[in-house]
Design an enzyme around this catalytic site. Structure first.
Site, PDB file in Angstrom:
ATOM      1  CG  ASP A   1     -10.852  44.214-129.331  1.00 20.52           C
ATOM      2  OD1 ASP A   1     -11.315  43.955-128.259  1.00 20.52           O
ATOM      3  OD2 ASP A   1      -9.716  44.297-129.532  1.00 20.52           O
TER       4      ASP A   1
ATOM      5  CG  HIS B   1      -6.458   9.530-115.253  1.00 26.64           C
ATOM      6  ND1 HIS B   1      -5.577   9.402-116.230  1.00 26.64           N
ATOM      7  CD2 HIS B   1      -6.759  10.806-115.377  1.00 26.64           C
ATOM      8  CE1 HIS B   1      -5.352  10.550-116.805  1.00 26.64           C
ATOM      9  NE2 HIS B   1      -6.006  11.356-116.120  1.00 26.64           N
TER      10      HIS B   1
END
Length: 624
Positions: free
Chosen positions: A11, A599
């Site tokens: 990591d 929209h």
């Protein structure tokens, strides 16, 4: 403890690396934790410059470059003094001058009138040369000194200096078109100030503009133009002033400094990778593209081009003509319809590029044939009579990959250098402007030539040509660099060093792992300095946005009498403000209470998105 079945997890964070080795069963279930550790590091950031996120390498580089710059400056000034003595000019130290800004007055006078007294003239020229050599300005280090000998326009910084001179002293000298920088400075000095004047800005100064006469830094072409005018007015012969001129503006060229870091050819490790500007690479690129094309014949099956067809297309594309060639032209030449040609738009076999809508050409040759008028005719004439090896030598010189002064004794460069040495100053300047492709190919010149020849004389594509010539397998790939090999980025090198050490220790103790899984943030494999700056910028923008949205909440509470403001209310108000309170369809005025959001392109439609650019038309309730 050897031969364990285990997996490694890594990591990678901005300032740390987490490492773990977990033993797993045959069913890949975890059995036990073999090792786990976390390595904390500073990413190579200098502790004294943590706030600015400046790396140690950057800081040490500043000191190293400063020491090198000062050493070279001392050597350059010493050589200038030796050259002045050789031509009979006295060396006058600045400490012996007792008048304020006397060097600038001397330079202005030399550019204005001829000095009859021979001794005074030589003293003045020496003062001007030594002053200019210490304050000569900046130029692109890849440009040759001789490019300054030819006529060059004054820079933007000179224009700023001229405008300032006109503002401070609107006399004839400041208004003249061809005033030298020294004449402009003297004009401002003569105008005077209530306070003591300064020529240059203090670094980081926030004082008014009147504190500095000069811009931050002049360009070398400005001082070069002034010096040429001084030599012309003082009637200094060319065989005397040109060596002095070159000595004043001499700089160590960075050309060829990167040659020692060029990678090796994976198929021929003893050879360096070729330039992308080289003809060998561009011919290889054309052949590689041709072998990826297919022809759809009458039976609707796809076939490769024959050897004759490949060579015919190749001959057309390597011609030096600057005329544009399209795939349609090549199909007409071969007697096919454009619709029968397939493969345009697909990746080539090496995966390095996609076959574009325009056929590849010899880019370097085209740019030579399209160079400036002052250099095109002699350069093209030389090119036509030169051999292939001489072509490659000229391309290396024009690509700034070798320093011409370091290869003068190399026979391979003899013809190209002889041509360059025969050019006048204007032609040399235009030769520097020839822009060739940059970068390195995957293979060396010799390998590229072998692959090109194999692809053009047989039915092989690149994959088959590699197998035939170099006995590689179908799954061959260029070898990857070792994990711990330094890349030059402090934070990345720090991470790779830790990861490499951990992997080697695990391999030595338990054998090869079943797998290595790496999880990382995007910025962990980039410069920590940039990552920290991006993070701070992100946090700063978040803080600004939080303050802005708080002000919107207060506005809604005050104007709309809303006790509880929702996230959707804030988005609605932001959208109204973004559209200046107008409906995108009819242009009528809309308010927070008299609109609905929709929209522009319905979300069920093709190509619709949910982004702000498509999210918002406003419909007044009275219309709906």
């Amino acid at each position: 403890m050897r031969g364990k079945r285990y997996r490694i997890g890594i990591d990678v964070g901005l300032n740390s690396v987490g490492l773990a080795a977990v033993e797993v069963s045959d069913e890949n279930s975890p059995v036990r934790l073999l090792n786990a550790q976390s390595v904390i590091h500073d990413g190579g950031v200098d502790p004294q410059k943590n706030k600015e996120a400046i790396t140690r390498k950057n800081m040490s580089g500043v000191a190293r470059r400063t020491r090198r710059m000062r050493r070279r400056k001392r050597e350059r000034l010493h050589k200038l003094d030796m050259l002045l003595g050789k031509f009979g000019y006295p060396v006058i130290e600045p400490e012996s001058l007792d008048k304020p800004f006397e060097e600038w007055h001397v330079r202005a006078e030399l550019a204005t009138r001829y000095i009859e007294d021979d001794e005074l003239r030589r003293e003045s020229i020496s003062i001007a040369l030594r002053h200019m050599a210490r304050h000569r300005g900046w130029r692109n280090p890849y440009r040759q000194v001789d490019s300054l000998i030819s006529d060059n326009p004054y820079s933007k910084q000179y224009g700023e200096l001229k405008e300032k001179a006109k503002a401070y002293n609107d006399d004839a000298t400041a208004a003249e078109e061809e005033s030298t920088p020294a004449q402009l400075v003297v004009a401002m000095l003569d105008a005077g100030y209530a306070e003591a004047p300064r020529l240059r800005w203090r670094t980081g100064s926030k004082k008014p503009d009147a504190e500095g006469y000069l811009p931050v830094r002049l360009m070398q072409e400005d001082n070069a133009n002034e010096l040429k005018q001084i030599f012309r007015v003082q009637r200094v012969p060319a065989d005397e002033w040109k060596p002095l001129f070159r000595s004043v503006f001499y700089a160590v060229s960075p050309k060829g400094s990167a040659e020692q870091r060029v990678g090796q050819d994976p198929l021929a490790p003893e050879q360096a990778r070729a330039l992308k500007a080289s003809l060998a690479f561009q011919e290889y690129r054309i052949a590689n593209v041709i072998t990826n094309l297919r022809i759809k014949d009458a039976s609707a099956e796809l076939r490769k081009l024959t050897v004759d067809e490949k060579q015919s297309i190749y001959d057309q594309l390597v011609s030096p003509s600057s005329e544009d060639i399209t795939w349609s032209d090549l199909c007409d030449f071969l007697g096919f319809k454009r619709s029968q040609l397939k493969g345009v738009g697909s990746l080539t076999e090496d995966g390095e590029e996609r076959i574009s809508s325009r056929p590849p050409r010899l880019t370097s040759v085209q740019r030579i044939y399209e160079s400036d008028n002052k250099i095109r005719k002699p350069l093209v004439a030389w090119w036509k009579s030169a051999s292939d090896n001489e072509h490659e030598a000229m391309i290396r010189l024009l690509s700034n990959t070798v320093d011409i002064d370091k290869v003068r004794e190399d026979v391979a460069y003899a013809s190209a250098i002889e041509f360059i040495d025969g050019l006048d100053d204007d032609a040399l300047t235009k030769l520097d402007s020839v822009d060739l492709p940059s970068g390195r190919a995957a293979y060396s010149v010799e390998t590229l030539q072998k692959l090109t020849r194999q692809m053009l004389t047989t039915d092989d594509d690149l994959h088959e040509a590699r197998k035939t010539l170099f006995n590689v397998t179908d799954s061959w790939r260029p070898p990857a660099d070792p994990i711990g090999e330094p890349l030059g980025n402090p934070s990345v090198d720090r991470v790779l060093k830790n990861v490499n050490r951990y992997l080697m220790n695990c391999q030595q103790r338990w054998g090869n792992p079943v797998s290595v899984n790496i999880e990382h943030v995007r910025s962990s494999f980039s410069s920590v300095a940039f990552a920290r700056k991006d993070k701070r910028e992100y946090e700063k923008n978040n803080e600004k946005r939080s303050i802005f949205r708080s002000s919107l909440s207060e506005q809604l509470r005050a104007d709309e009498q809303m006790e509880k403001v929702r996230e959707s209310d804030l988005r609605r108000l932001e959208a109204i403000q973004r559209q200046n309170g107008q409906c995108l369809y009819c242009g009528r005025t809309i308010t927070f209470r008299t609109c609905e959001m929709d929209h522009i392109v319905p979300r069920k439609g093709v190509g619709s998105t949910n982004t702000r650019t498509n999210s918002l038309r406003y419909v007044p309730n009275a219309i709906v």
